[in-house]
Structures are given as C-alpha cells and as structure tokens.
Design an enzyme around this catalytic site. Structure first.
Site, PDB file in Angstrom:
ATOM      1  N   GLY A   1       0.799  -1.222   0.000  1.00 27.23           N
ATOM      2  CA  GLY A   1       0.000   0.000   0.000  1.00 27.23           C
ATOM      3  C   GLY A   1       0.830   1.271   0.000  1.00 27.23           C
ATOM      4  O   GLY A   1       1.957   1.314  -0.474  1.00 27.23           O
TER       5      GLY A   1
ATOM      6  N   ASP B   1      -5.664  -8.040  -6.482  1.00 25.01           N
ATOM      7  CA  ASP B   1      -5.205  -8.012  -5.091  1.00 25.01           C
ATOM      8  C   ASP B   1      -4.020  -7.059  -4.999  1.00 25.01           C
ATOM      9  O   ASP B   1      -2.951  -7.339  -5.568  1.00 25.01           O
ATOM     10  CB  ASP B   1      -4.800  -9.413  -4.617  1.00 25.01           C
ATOM     11  CG  ASP B   1      -5.978 -10.364  -4.561  1.00 25.01           C
ATOM     12  OD1 ASP B   1      -7.076  -9.913  -4.178  1.00 25.01           O
ATOM     13  OD2 ASP B   1      -5.805 -11.536  -4.910  1.00 25.01           O
ATOM     14  N   LEU B   2      -4.186  -5.954  -4.308  1.00 31.02           N
ATOM     15  CA  LEU B   2      -3.190  -4.885  -4.277  1.00 31.02           C
ATOM     16  C   LEU B   2      -1.826  -5.397  -3.830  1.00 31.02           C
ATOM     17  O   LEU B   2      -1.686  -5.980  -2.747  1.00 31.02           O
ATOM     18  CB  LEU B   2      -3.654  -3.761  -3.342  1.00 31.02           C
ATOM     19  CG  LEU B   2      -2.714  -2.554  -3.212  1.00 31.02           C
ATOM     20  CD1 LEU B   2      -2.572  -1.847  -4.556  1.00 31.02           C
ATOM     21  CD2 LEU B   2      -3.227  -1.589  -2.147  1.00 31.02           C
ATOM     22  N   ASP B   3      -0.811  -5.185  -4.683  1.00 31.17           N
ATOM     23  CA  ASP B   3       0.585  -5.516  -4.387  1.00 31.17           C
ATOM     24  C   ASP B   3       0.793  -6.996  -4.067  1.00 31.17           C
ATOM     25  O   ASP B   3       1.707  -7.360  -3.324  1.00 31.17           O
ATOM     26  CB  ASP B   3       1.120  -4.651  -3.228  1.00 31.17           C
ATOM     27  CG  ASP B   3       1.103  -3.168  -3.554  1.00 31.17           C
ATOM     28  OD1 ASP B   3       1.232  -2.827  -4.742  1.00 31.17           O
ATOM     29  OD2 ASP B   3       0.954  -2.358  -2.627  1.00 31.17           O
ATOM     30  N   GLU B   4      -0.039  -7.856  -4.628  1.00 33.00           N
ATOM     31  CA  GLU B   4       0.091  -9.288  -4.369  1.00 33.00           C
ATOM     32  C   GLU B   4       0.233 -10.109  -5.637  1.00 33.00           C
ATOM     33  O   GLU B   4       0.141 -11.334  -5.610  1.00 33.00           O
ATOM     34  CB  GLU B   4      -1.106  -9.790  -3.549  1.00 33.00           C
ATOM     35  CG  GLU B   4      -1.136  -9.250  -2.130  1.00 33.00           C
ATOM     36  CD  GLU B   4      -2.109  -9.997  -1.237  1.00 33.00           C
ATOM     37  OE1 GLU B   4      -2.644 -11.035  -1.679  1.00 33.00           O
ATOM     38  OE2 GLU B   4      -2.328  -9.545  -0.101  1.00 33.00           O
TER      39      GLU B   4
END
Length: 287
Positions: free
Chosen positions: A203, A228-231
């Site tokens: 994030g 999926d944020l930053d995944e």
C-alpha cells in the site's frame, strides 16, 4: 543463411521425455538450440522451458510453418506456449504519475538499445513528465483522474494501448490503483514497481512504514498486476542496507535507485520471454 533467432517458451504437466521431444522436433525442422533452460516444479508437477534457436541451414522451416507444426506437438501435452522472432520487439505503454526516476531509466535504456521493447506511448494523470517524454519524441497522453472519472480514464488507457497495438503496460510509479476490471483485462500484461520488498509494507508510503518499524533493509519489487493490491506474481526484487540514522526522506531517495533497476530488469526479462507464470508465482530464466 538467415541470422534469425527465435525463442520458444512452454509450460505443461511434467512427464519424462518432453525435452527430447522438443529438441528432436527442432532438429527435424533444421534448427540449432543456442540457449536452453528448464525447470521442474515438483510440488505442482509442472514443467517449464525456454529455448533460443537459430536456423541450422537454408532448409530451416519458416516461422509461420514452424509455429503450425509445433502446435501439433504441443497439443498432446496441452502446452501453454509461444514461439516468436526475438527481433519482433513487444510494444509497451508506460504509465507514470509525478515520480520520474523509473520512467527516466526505461527511456534511457530503450534509447541506448539495451531494453528490447518498442515504447509507443506514455500516459499520466499529471503533466509533470511531459517535457521528458517529448524530448524522446514519444507521444504523451495526459489523462487526469478523479474518483468520479476513474472508469472513463481507464477506458482511455485501454484505448491508447489498443490504437498503438501495445503488448503490455508498465506502471512506472503510477500512483493509482487499477480497478478490478482493468486488472482482469490486462492479466499477465501489466507490470508494476512497488517501493517495498514485498510481501512487507504494502500500500501507501511503504518507506515511512519501514522507518516506523526500524528496518535495516529496504527494497523494491516488480510484479504482475492483479486485483489483489501488491500481491501479483513477483518477477524481480532487490534490497539496500540502511541504518537507524536514515530518516524517511533518505529512505525514499535511496529507494529510487533500487526501484529503477528492478523495474528495468523485470521489463527486459519479460520482453525477452524469460518470465513464465506459474500460478501465483513466476519462473524467471535469468541470463
């Protein structure tokens, strides 16, 4: 004889004899294997292969016919595969906001010929990078965004990519979260640089998060974009040692160099067909 150089990548369920089948096929088509890498994922029972090949004689099968013939071989193993000419550089659109260090590195490496892509456009939600991009004689698309205009702005990004026939999108510190819909449309075709050694400090403001935790290493991660944020599946990472004496602003400055190098490597390897998706992970055949 042609100096053409092709690259074949494939993945499929593992079994004995795949390499033998592929190399026998290539020899029969009058091609020499000049570089080869293989990986067996024993947990998932999947096999991955990357091969660079060149014509061995004037009798070598032309690319289009070679692709058609290999499709028959690939069918029995349900291979996910690509076979292309390395001279055909993928077309890339770069998205950026106000930080220009990653963009500058990509443009410089592209101009000097060490980044094997064709940069066709740059899009941004700010005008800060216009002068830099236009100095390289590239089209710059200023696409401002707000909460209410996000769908329209993302449609404009896709329009730029479609008109330029871009193969993939690079988020070079583009400080906007892509919608789930855009992530799905660009699955496997969008690379992001995150200014943290993931999976830690996801994030916003990861350097400030790192400072608050008193870390002794900071890093950067290039990964495929997912909803999926930053995944998304990780392509490349790097770290730099820091100390208690470094404040958040110094961590940001140190991190800029790491981010630029990591993103450049990821884009280059992807362009060279060295990155193969393996579920939530990647197989990267580094040179």
């Amino acid at each position: 004889m042609s100096q053409q150089r092709l690259v074949l990548t494939l993945s499929c369920s593992d079994r004995p004899g795949i390499v033998a089948d592929v190399t026998t096929f290539l020899a029969a088509q009058h091609y020499n294997v000049e570089e080869a890498s293989q990986f067996e994922d024993r947990q998932e029972k999947r096999f991955f292969m990357r091969t660079e090949l060149a014509p061995a004689s004037d009798q070598a099968t032309p690319l289009a016919a070679l692709q058609q013939a290999f499709a028959d071989l690939a069918e029995k193993d349900a291979m996910c595969w690509q076979l292309r000419d390395l001279a055909d550089k993928p077309k890339v659109v770069i998205a950026v906001s106000r930080w220009g260090h990653c963009l500058n590195t990509l443009l410089h490496k592209w101009k000097e010929g060490t980044l094997p892509v064709e940069i066709v456009a740059v899009v941004s939600n700010h005008n800060d990078m216009r002068d830099l991009v236009e100095w390289y004689n590239l089209p710059y698309h200023y696409l401002p965004i707000s909460k209410d205009t996000k769908p329209q702005q993302e449609a404009q990004i896709l329009e730029v990519m479609e008109k330029a026939q871009a193969d993939f999108l690079v988020l070079a510190r583009y400080m906007q979260i892509l919608s789930n819909e855009l992530c799905e449309k660009l699955e496997g075709r969008a690379i992001n640089i995150h200014h943290s050694f993931l999976p830690g400090f996801k994030g916003a403001k990861p350097y400030h998060q790192a400072y608050d935790r008193g870390v002794k290493l900071i890093g950067a991660t290039a990964h495929f974009v997912t909803s999926d944020l930053d995944e998304g599946p990780i392509i490349e990472q790097e770290v730099e040692r820091v100390s208690h004496a470094n404040n958040p602003e110094e961590l940001v400055e140190i991190g800029h160099d790491i981010e630029s190098v990591v993103l450049y490597r990821a884009v280059r390897w992807h362009a060279e067909q060295r990155v193969l998706l393996n579920g939530s992970r990647t197989v990267v055949f580094r040179r």
